[in-house]
Design an enzyme around this catalytic site. Structure first.
Site, short mmCIF file in Angstrom:
data_model
loop_
_atom_site.label_atom_id
_atom_site.label_comp_id
_atom_site.label_asym_id
_atom_site.label_seq_id
_atom_site.Cartn_x
_atom_site.Cartn_y
_atom_site.Cartn_z
N TYR A 169 0.85 -1.02 0.13
CA TYR A 169 -0.23 -0.21 0.01
C TYR A 169 0.96 1.06 -0.05
O TYR A 169 1.59 1.34 0.89
CB TYR A 169 -0.99 0.30 1.14
N LEU B 137 -19.12 -1.95 1.78
CA LEU B 137 -19.82 -0.83 0.93
C LEU B 137 -19.69 -1.00 -0.47
O LEU B 137 -19.98 -0.28 -1.21
CB LEU B 137 -19.41 0.45 1.51
N GLY C 178 -18.14 1.31 -2.74
CA GLY C 178 -18.66 2.64 -2.68
C GLY C 178 -20.23 2.74 -3.22
O GLY C 178 -20.84 3.70 -3.01
N GLY D 75 -24.25 5.12 -0.25
CA GLY D 75 -25.40 6.13 -0.22
C GLY D 75 -25.41 7.19 -0.79
O GLY D 75 -26.42 8.00 -1.07
#
Length: 323
Positions: free
Chosen positions: A50, A200, A203, A207
């Site tokens: 990373y 999620l 993305g 929401g």
């Protein structure tokens, strides 16, 4: 709910630190890590690739002055990265593992890593050899627990026969429930915890995702393909109705659903900023009944999901990699 397994007791949420690689945001990253630790989140999830090691250095800086046992550091290794940041291969040969951990320990400024795991398994190398090399690091005191990431149930069983596996890190969300078929039953049979990333759906369950929102990474994921995105956003809207009823956000409901899967799960939240961390922590207070869980899963039934939530996997010379 608290994660309890393998004589470990950790917060049900873990902090996915992979996005913490931009130098101009270093102070905010460190503040976010500190707030996570203060909130009881000790699992810090990273990979030595990373930011080409930058993420590990940021975590190391954040842990200065902290008690070593205040953090449960999880490190993935094996992905090969070019100077421009692109990932071009995999190397989990036993001979290279000691080299990887030497530099991770230096960047993190610690004497041991709590959870060490190959980011992928090379099909050309018996998993027994890879796990055996990590087991040697356990004996030497440089590693406390061994994990696996992105594997099938048969590989888990073979690895566990060499040395107890503490965690399996897999993608899991309302848009990808594939691990429920084999990985979850195998993990529970063997007493292995599950670290869930991608809660999620890259993305999609934020929401706020819109059809016109694009990114280089999302463009490679079939969920976001032009032929699929309208359908999938429609499913998110069905979930939003339930979230609105409970006066919470879509991501809080998605995280709450995942945490309700059992106390042998740790859900990674990709929070690089304190505001995101605060919002995610509110999911801990989300209480879902059996009827709630049924409604949530009916809002996003597997049969209606269009496209997969992970880039296509290809094989080159026996090596499993992403397209």
């Amino acid at each position: 709910m608290t994660y309890k397994n393998n004589e470990l007791e950790l917060h049900q949420l873990g902090l996915g630190c992979g996005g913490m690689i931009h130098e101009d945001q270093r102070k905010e990253y460190i503040a976010t890590i500190h707030e996570a630790l203060d909130s009881g989140i000790h699992h810090l999830n990273t990979g030595d690739f990373y930011g080409s090691g930058k993420n590990e250095m940021i975590i190391g800086e954040a842990l200065k002055g902290q008690k070593r046992e205040s953090a449960f550091i999880s490190v993935k290794f094996g992905i090969l990265a070019a100077p421009n940041g692109s990932m071009y291969g995999l190397d989990v040969r036993p001979a290279t593992i000691k080299n990887y951990i030497t530099y991770s320990l230096k960047r993190l400024n610690v004497d041991y890593i709590d959870l060490y795991q190959p980011a992928r398994i090379d099909l050309g190398i018996p998993v027994e050899e890879t796990i055996g090399a990590i087991a040697d690091l356990v004996k030497a005191g440089y590693v406390r627990h061994i994990g696996l990431s992105q594997v099938d149930s048969e590989t888990v069983k073979r690895a566990h026969a060499v040395h107890p596996i503490s965690f399996i890190e897999m993608e899991y969300s309302l848009f990808n429930r594939s691990i429920e078929k084999e990985i979850v039953p195998t993990a529970r049979e063997l007493g292995i915890g599950i670290v869930a990333f991608g809660a999620l759906a890259h993305g999609l369950l934020s929401g706020t995702w819109s059809k016109n929102q694009t990114s280089a990474y999302a463009s490679r994921i079939p969920l976001f393909a032009d032929k699929n995105i309208d359908n999938n956003l429609g499913l998110v809207e069905e979930l939003r109705k339930i979230a609105n009823e409970k006066q919470i956000t879509v991501p809080q409901l998605a995280l709450g659903w995942l945490s309700a899967q059992g106390n042998d799960f740790i859900t990674l939240i990709g929070a690089s900023r304190r505001a995101t961390l605060h919002d995610s922590l509110k999911s801990v207070d989300v209480k879902l009944s059996a009827e709630d869980l049924k409604r949530i899963e009916q809002a996003i039934p597997e049969s209606r999901i269009a496209g997969s939530s992970f880039p296509e996997v290809v094989y080159r010379n026996g090596v499993r990699s992403l397209q």
